[in-house]
Design a protein around this motif. Structure first.
Motif, PDB file in Angstrom:
ATOM      1  N   THR A   1      -1.854   4.316   5.995  1.00 31.11           N
ATOM      2  CA  THR A   1      -2.506   4.397   4.683  1.00 31.11           C
ATOM      3  C   THR A   1      -3.917   4.950   4.844  1.00 31.11           C
TER       4      THR A   1
ATOM      5  N   THR B   1       0.843  -1.206   0.000  1.00 35.58           N
ATOM      6  CA  THR B   1       0.000   0.000   0.000  1.00 35.58           C
ATOM      7  C   THR B   1       0.880   1.259   0.000  1.00 35.58           C
TER       8      THR B   1
ATOM      9  N   THR C   1       0.463  -3.274   4.254  1.00 35.54           N
ATOM     10  CA  THR C   1      -0.644  -3.561   5.174  1.00 35.54           C
ATOM     11  C   THR C   1      -0.623  -5.044   5.495  1.00 35.54           C
TER      12      THR C   1
ATOM     13  N   SER D   1      -3.574   2.319  -3.751  1.00 34.61           N
ATOM     14  CA  SER D   1      -3.503   1.589  -2.480  1.00 34.61           C
ATOM     15  C   SER D   1      -4.834   1.592  -1.763  1.00 34.61           C
TER      16      SER D   1
END
Length: 256
Positions: free
Chosen positions: A134, A111, A120, A154
């Motif tokens: 994120t 991400t 992640t 992402s």
């Protein structure tokens, strides 16, 4: 047999998170923002630290890597895209890799955007995602190393996770994020209600996290780029989703 997740305060506005596989007795920290609170929670729980799963290289996520590794001999796993910046890293992982904590399988999703190598950690069996910087509750991380298009891509990956997914973020920014969200979508009734809810939580000294993907889809402007009210507020009714995201992020960067 199962997974215990323990979230607690670190630094001024970070969260520490420990995950404990009850079948094996193994414990991992998601990032290591501050040594003392992590040690204290491990002692309180009676757990030893076996792993640190690092999402990205920023100091407020890796500061305690080396002292914790020195004490516990834990294994540090982090993003291949910035492995040279992760203190004490033992294993570098990329998109599609799977790691395990006892009987718990954890998938890696790349991400990037906040940093170029940000990852992640997604646990399908528990429907839990550790997204660090994120996504934030009603917000997202600043685009510091990547591009707006990269960050939007992402977010699209995370939007594909099930609505019931529990989202654990790196920071407690929810009240400020709600203020910005209301500035671009004041007619969103779910957002108005959530703003009131999170203010009550903070007044009571309680965290606003974890959130859920369903709640973020309903209230997070950075995930709602196709909503007519947001597009009208930006004066970009015909723009692409990535363009809307980029304009939202630029406005948030300068929002007071």
């Amino acid at each position: 047999m199962g997974l215990v997740i323990d979230q607690f305060d670190c630094r001024s506005d970070n969260f520490g998170v420990l995950i404990h596989d009850t079948g094996s007795g193994l414990t991992a920290a998601i990032d290591a923002p501050e040594e003392a609170p992590i040690r204290a929670r491990l002692a309180e729980r009676g757990w030893r630290l076996d792993h640190i799963f690092t999402t990205h290289h920023h100091i407020d996520h890796v500061e305690a890597n080396l002292p914790l590794k020195a004490s516990f001999g834990c294994t540090i796993t982090g993003p291949a895209g910035e492995s040279e910046k992760i203190p004490g890293i033992d294993r570098a992982v990329s998109e599609g890799d799977t790691i395990t904590l006892g009987g718990t399988e954890i998938e890696v999703i790349e991400t990037p955007g906040h940093t170029l190598g940000h990852i992640t950690f997604w646990i399908p069996s528990a429907k839990v995602a550790f997204v660090a910087d994120t996504i934030f509750s009603m917000g997202c991380g600043r685009v510091l190393e990547g591009t707006m298009e990269m960050m939007w891509s992402s977010l699209e990956k995370l939007l594909a996770l099930p609505d019931e997914t529990a989202i654990y973020c790196g920071h407690e920014y929810t009240v400020a994020n709600a203020k910005f969200a209301l500035s671009v979508e004041p007619g969103n009734a779910a957002l108005v209600k959530r703003d009131a809810d999170v203010k009550r939580l903070r007044q009571d000294g309680k965290p606003t996290l974890p959130t859920t993907m369903a709640l973020e889809k309903a209230t997070n402007p950075f995930l709602r780029v196709n909503e007519p009210e947001i597009r009208a507020a930006l004066g970009l009714e015909k723009a692409t989703p990535a363009e809307i995201f980029g304009e939202l992020r630029r406005r948030k960067d300068n929002f007071r």
